[in-house]
Design a protein around this motif. Structure first.
Motif, PDB file in Angstrom:
ATOM      1  N   ASP A  14      72.453  18.642   5.391  1.00  0.00           N
ATOM      2  CA  ASP A  14      73.739  19.350   5.346  1.00  0.00           C
ATOM      3  C   ASP A  14      74.877  18.458   5.831  1.00  0.00           C
ATOM      4  O   ASP A  14      75.958  18.446   5.263  1.00  0.00           O
ATOM      5  N   GLN A  15      74.616  17.709   6.903  1.00  0.00           N
ATOM      6  CA  GLN A  15      75.641  16.815   7.443  1.00  0.00           C
ATOM      7  C   GLN A  15      75.984  15.714   6.435  1.00  0.00           C
ATOM      8  O   GLN A  15      77.151  15.398   6.221  1.00  0.00           O
ATOM      9  N   LYS A  16      74.974  15.147   5.789  1.00  0.00           N
ATOM     10  CA  LYS A  16      75.231  14.105   4.781  1.00  0.00           C
ATOM     11  C   LYS A  16      75.994  14.670   3.600  1.00  0.00           C
ATOM     12  O   LYS A  16      76.911  14.025   3.078  1.00  0.00           O
ATOM     13  N   ARG A  17      75.645  15.879   3.155  1.00  0.00           N
ATOM     14  CA  ARG A  17      76.347  16.509   2.043  1.00  0.00           C
ATOM     15  C   ARG A  17      77.815  16.728   2.382  1.00  0.00           C
ATOM     16  O   ARG A  17      78.706  16.400   1.595  1.00  0.00           O
ATOM     17  N   ARG A  18      78.096  17.233   3.596  1.00  0.00           N
ATOM     18  CA  ARG A  18      79.492  17.460   4.003  1.00  0.00           C
ATOM     19  C   ARG A  18      80.259  16.143   4.088  1.00  0.00           C
ATOM     20  O   ARG A  18      81.427  16.076   3.693  1.00  0.00           O
ATOM     21  N   ALA A  19      79.630  15.095   4.587  1.00  0.00           N
ATOM     22  CA  ALA A  19      80.296  13.791   4.682  1.00  0.00           C
ATOM     23  C   ALA A  19      80.612  13.250   3.283  1.00  0.00           C
ATOM     24  O   ALA A  19      81.704  12.721   3.048  1.00  0.00           O
ATOM     25  N   ALA A  20      79.684  13.395   2.342  1.00  0.00           N
ATOM     26  CA  ALA A  20      79.922  12.927   0.975  1.00  0.00           C
ATOM     27  C   ALA A  20      81.032  13.732   0.320  1.00  0.00           C
ATOM     28  O   ALA A  20      81.899  13.173  -0.370  1.00  0.00           O
ATOM     29  N   GLU A  21      81.043  15.052   0.527  1.00  0.00           N
ATOM     30  CA  GLU A  21      82.094  15.890  -0.048  1.00  0.00           C
ATOM     31  C   GLU A  21      83.467  15.536   0.527  1.00  0.00           C
ATOM     32  O   GLU A  21      84.458  15.490  -0.201  1.00  0.00           O
ATOM     33  N   ALA A  22      83.526  15.257   1.824  1.00  0.00           N
ATOM     34  CA  ALA A  22      84.800  14.877   2.450  1.00  0.00           C
ATOM     35  C   ALA A  22      85.274  13.529   1.917  1.00  0.00           C
ATOM     36  O   ALA A  22      86.466  13.348   1.635  1.00  0.00           O
ATOM     37  N   ALA A  23      84.364  12.577   1.742  1.00  0.00           N
ATOM     38  CA  ALA A  23      84.735  11.267   1.204  1.00  0.00           C
ATOM     39  C   ALA A  23      85.216  11.404  -0.233  1.00  0.00           C
ATOM     40  O   ALA A  23      86.200  10.764  -0.636  1.00  0.00           O
ATOM     41  N   TYR A  24      84.564  12.252  -1.017  1.00  0.00           N
ATOM     42  CA  TYR A  24      84.983  12.493  -2.393  1.00  0.00           C
ATOM     43  C   TYR A  24      86.388  13.088  -2.415  1.00  0.00           C
ATOM     44  O   TYR A  24      87.241  12.663  -3.203  1.00  0.00           O
ATOM     45  N   ALA A  25      86.654  14.053  -1.542  1.00  0.00           N
ATOM     46  CA  ALA A  25      87.985  14.672  -1.467  1.00  0.00           C
ATOM     47  C   ALA A  25      89.039  13.632  -1.084  1.00  0.00           C
ATOM     48  O   ALA A  25      90.149  13.641  -1.618  1.00  0.00           O
ATOM     49  N   ARG A  26      88.692  12.720  -0.167  1.00  0.00           N
ATOM     50  CA  ARG A  26      89.649  11.670   0.215  1.00  0.00           C
ATOM     51  C   ARG A  26      89.941  10.754  -0.964  1.00  0.00           C
ATOM     52  O   ARG A  26      91.072  10.338  -1.170  1.00  0.00           O
ATOM     53  N   LYS A  36      82.993   7.861  -6.602  1.00  0.00           N
ATOM     54  CA  LYS A  36      82.279   6.693  -6.082  1.00  0.00           C
ATOM     55  C   LYS A  36      81.250   7.097  -5.040  1.00  0.00           C
ATOM     56  O   LYS A  36      80.316   6.362  -4.774  1.00  0.00           O
ATOM     57  N   ILE A  37      81.453   8.254  -4.450  1.00  0.00           N
ATOM     58  CA  ILE A  37      80.538   8.745  -3.429  1.00  0.00           C
ATOM     59  C   ILE A  37      80.063  10.115  -3.859  1.00  0.00           C
ATOM     60  O   ILE A  37      80.857  10.974  -4.223  1.00  0.00           O
ATOM     61  N   ALA A  38      78.763  10.307  -3.851  1.00  0.00           N
ATOM     62  CA  ALA A  38      78.206  11.600  -4.233  1.00  0.00           C
ATOM     63  C   ALA A  38      76.968  11.879  -3.405  1.00  0.00           C
ATOM     64  O   ALA A  38      76.262  10.952  -2.993  1.00  0.00           O
ATOM     65  N   PHE A  39      76.723  13.125  -3.169  1.00  0.00           N
ATOM     66  CA  PHE A  39      75.507  13.559  -2.487  1.00  0.00           C
ATOM     67  C   PHE A  39      74.536  14.028  -3.553  1.00  0.00           C
ATOM     68  O   PHE A  39      74.879  14.859  -4.388  1.00  0.00           O
TER      69      PHE A  39
END
Length: 94
Positions: A14-26, A36-39
């Motif tokens: 869950d933590q990795k998924r949230r980090a990937a989603e936040a990076a994608y949003a950025r 470029k970043i996906a979970f």
């Protein structure tokens, strides 16, 4: 112990998924288009395969062994190929 390991693994995933989603949003906010970043979450069919009694995990019960990494590599390869099929060729190396 295995129930605790599975619970901790779910929290970590869950933590990795949230980090990937936040990076994608950025990426999207920065105008770089995202993507470029996906979970990559294992689909239920893969989870069933991993839990079918075949030893895919190392002795710690959490990390994949060689057979587990083969399954994971197959999943990642299929995700990449599907993405590239939709978007065209693989991204150019930086």
């Amino acid at each position: 112990m295995s129930a605790a390991t599975r619970a901790i693994t779910r929290l970590w995933e869950d933590q990795k998924r949230r980090a990937a989603e936040a990076a994608y949003a950025r990426e999207l906010a920065a105008g770089t288009g995202g993507g470029k970043i996906a979970f990559v979450a294992p689909p239920p069919s893969l989870v069933t395969r991993l839990l079918d009694g075949v030893p895919y995990f190392a002795s710690d019960g959490m990390h994949p062994n060689d057979a587990g990494y083969v399954v994971w590599a197959e999943l990642l390869a299929s995700e990449l190929l599907a993405t590239w099929k939709v978007s065209g060729l693989p991204p150019a190396a930086a």
